[in-house]
Write a protein that holds these residues in place. Structure first.
Motif: not given
Lengths: 212, 481
Positions: A105-109, B85-86, B195-198, B214, B235, B251-252
């Motif tokens: 989820k974090s990656y996709l965001q 990774p992100f 691109g904001h998704t959630w 975001d 997050t 979420l971290q």
């Protein structure tokens, strides 16, 4: 390959070649208990047992094999660091998938916020996540089945995709998914149902065939 | 000529998709099989599900990287980085620009990277596209102003001009909107990053709306949407505001306390797990779902108590009369704990959505609504609303003596129950199914999102006042203030 290299000491040929759950057999609890006590060898065995399925799950979820590998590495790193916080040995697998899902989820965001792909690489919603499979030479060429499936999957909205893959790829029941994600079973049922419909319709679009 | 697409029968869609052996009971399997035998559309769709699922499972597994996770920090240090990774991807962008200087340079914004002629051409194309987008947005405004407003004239609901409805709406281009509660027309809008998704929720306090999306908490002035401050928080989950302090978990695994006046950080606490989503804030304590029920003090973020037995806590946890009520999924019970130290007090043989107000706890089970007096945990009454009314849908809320329950998994239903005795006040029904939010009541109106629409009903009788269509799905609950 990405930033990580295979260690010469690790024999990846022994990894399971199918994506299925409960690959560790009856010795799992012992391995988890030993790993929680700091036994590196036991954790290595767990890593070898679950690495392939976690990697496949993450790769399908983020639509990118390379990112899936990196996220799987991060998942096991986080699991190794936090294994002592696991209260129930039997919940190891859902716990691992929960870490993996949160990382994805974090990656996709972040990925969606950071990347600005050139226009010619954008082929519609979700395309950036499946860019490695995107190119199709021309309408006269039939797209391989695997590409159709992956492109259709990339068009399933993220929350639905998570539940769908946890059910199909990881093999969890809806109740298990609800526990894993901390949401209600009815919500999982709705997400899976919508996800399957999105997947089906996107797949039909890819195939251009109403019969499928 | 292409035929119209088949769709599953709404009442059977969820069961058709439940393919795990234990998802349905033998009786449900039998009923589904009987339906399939008589419904060609559902039979065809079920076969298609099987086919595409088989195709998905037939894909070769992704070959994993065999580097032992223990070696990961050393590998990253060797490469001069220690990033998730992100975040690594952002460094990769820098590599393209200047490989010689990447390793010890701060990360630049992608926009500041050197651009090639080709990229400049792409920028020109982007600018042209932006003009087109503006045109589309203007068209959208026209559509919005023609939204359905059947009873905006003659509505008996009191009007308070200082209120607004705030909602995050939009498809791939999300924006946060302030709407006039009388008719749903736009007061202002704040565009969320591309691109904001959630979105994870928002909250209003003293004329300021705080938006969690975001990776940041952003404070927007309620009157005009001006950005007052923004604070990076990973997050984020849903925010809570108590006494001028905003609390948010991420979420971290971290929980933040931010001063609402300027966004400055009062404290930050790292929990031992990755999911530190806050489920309640009450009586000087913050309840998070980190490794069970993990409770922090609002004053300094220190751990008040920790109940690891309550793994996978789901919302909501309610706190009233010095007690915490937690719905326990497996046991179909509700655990009652002492809020000061988490000591178990008793277990109620009821489970479901939990609400609390005025010294009562309301439990919305699968088929009935129950009221429990918090002072002695005595069940005062049960009420079975009967068919049609959703129960235990996860999206329940209580305002001023009325309980609202909403569900849109098969059809869209909103039911209002009187909190004093559980009596059904009204039931709003639409034959549609889509993602939905909880209902929010303010100013004599009830607001909620279903699919691409934000609805406003009259709280007194559930009649439709207006709706606006936004071309979005899965919008989080609106907030009013």
């Amino acid at each position: 390959m990405g930033m990580f290299q295979a260690s010469p000491n690790d024999d990846i040929s022994q990894l399971p070649n199918v994506v299925a759950r409960d690959t560790t057999g009856s010795g799992t609890s012992t391995l988890i208990r030993q790993a929680r006590a700091g036994d590196r060898e036991a954790f290595t065995r767990l890593f070898q047992c679950y690495n392939s399925q976690i990697c496949t799950y993450l790769g399908r979820l983020v639509g990118n094999s390379e990112a899936g590998r990196d996220l799987a590495q991060e998942t096991f790193f986080q699991a190794w660091k936090r294994l002592s916080t696991l209260r129930d040995d039997s919940s190891f697998q859902p716990w691992l998938y929960r870490i993996a899902t949160n990382l994805a989820k974090s990656y996709l965001q972040h990925e969606k916020r950071i990347f600005r792909l050139p226009w010619e690489e954008q082929k519609g919603y979700g395309a950036e996540m499946a860019s490695e499979w995107l190119y199709v030479a021309g309408p006269e060429e039939r797209m391989p089945e695997s590409q159709c499936v992956l492109l259709a999957l990339a068009r399933v909205s993220p929350q639905n995709r998570i539940c769908l893959l946890l059910q199909l790829v990881a093999g969890f029941s809806q109740r298990e998914i609800a526990t894993l994600l901390g949401i209600r079973e009815k919500s999982v049922s709705a997400y899976v149902s919508r996800g399957k419909e999105q997947f089906r319709l996107a797949y039909q679009d890819q195939k251009g065939d109403e019969r499928v | 000529m292409k035929q119209s697409r088949r769709v599953p029968c709404p009442a059977w869609a969820a069961k058709l998709a439940a393919t795990h052996p234990v998802d349905l009971s033998p009786a449900e399997h039998a009923v589904l099989a009987a339906h399939i035998a008589n419904c060609p559309a559902c039979a065809s769709i079920q076969r298609t599900y099987w086919d595409i699922e088989a195709s998905l499972l037939a894909l070769p597994p992704i070959e994993p990287c065999a580097l032992h996770p223990e070696q990961l920090p050393a590998m990253r240090r060797a490469e001069g980085r220690y990033l998730a990774p992100f975040e690594k991807k952002r460094r990769d962008l820098k590599l393209v620009a200047s490989p010689a200087t990447i390793r010890h340079q701060p990360v630049p914004h992608p926009a500041s990277l050197p651009v090639s002629r080709r990229a400049r051409f792409m920028k020109a194309i982007s600018a042209l596209a932006a003009v087109l987008v503006v045109g589309v947005l203007l068209s959208g405004f026209l559509v919005l102003f023609t939204s359905y407003h059947p009873s905006s004239v003659g509505s008996s609901a009191p009007v308070q001009s200082n209120l607004a409805v705030y909602a995050e709406l939009g498809g791939k281009k999300s924006a946060f909107y302030a709407l006039r509660p009388q008719d749903g027309s736009i007061l202002w809008q704040y565009h969320l990053p591309d691109g904001h998704t959630w979105a994870s929720g928002s909250v209003v306090s003293h004329g300021v709306v705080y938006v969690c999306a975001d990776g940041s908490v952003s404070a927007l002035r309620g009157s005009d949407g001006a950005l007052l401050w923004s604070h990076r928080v990973g997050t984020p989950g849903s925010p809570f505001i108590v006494d001028g302090v905003l609390y948010v978990g991420n979420l971290q695994g971290a929980v933040y306390a931010l001063r609402t006046s300027d966004g400055s950080q009062l404290w930050r606490h790292s929990t031992p797990t990755l999911d530190a989503t806050i489920v309640a804030v009450a009586d000087g304590l913050i309840y998070t779902r980190a490794d069970g029920l993990y409770v922090l003090r609002t004053s300094d973020g220190s751990v008040a108590w920790h109940a690891p037995a309550f793994q996978n806590v789901i919302r909501p946890v309610v706190v009233t009369d010095g007690k915490v009520y937690v719905s326990v999924r497996e046991g179909r019970t509700t655990a009652v704990l002492r809020s000061s130290d988490g000591k178990p007090l008793r277990s109620l043989p009821l489970s479901g959505d939990l609400l609390a107000a005025n010294g009562f706890v309301y439990i919305l089970g699968q088929e009935e609504l129950s009221a429990v007096r918090a002072s002695d945990d005595k069940v005062l009454w049960h009420f079975q609303p009967g068919s049609g009314c959703p129960m235990n849908s996860e999206f329940s809320s209580i305002y001023d003596g009325t309980i609202y329950e909403i569900d849109s998994q098969q059809t869209s239903d909103v039911c209002a129950f009187r909190a004093s005795d559980g009596m059904l006040l009204w039931h709003w029904h639409q034959p549609i199914s889509d993602a939905f939010s909880a209902a929010v009541e303010a100013d004599g109106r009830v607001y909620f999102c279903i699919g691409e629409k934000l609805y406003a009903l009259r709280a007194r009788d559930g009649s439709l006042l207006w709706y606006s269509s936004w071309g979005a799905t899965g919008a989080p609950a609106p907030v009013v203030g």
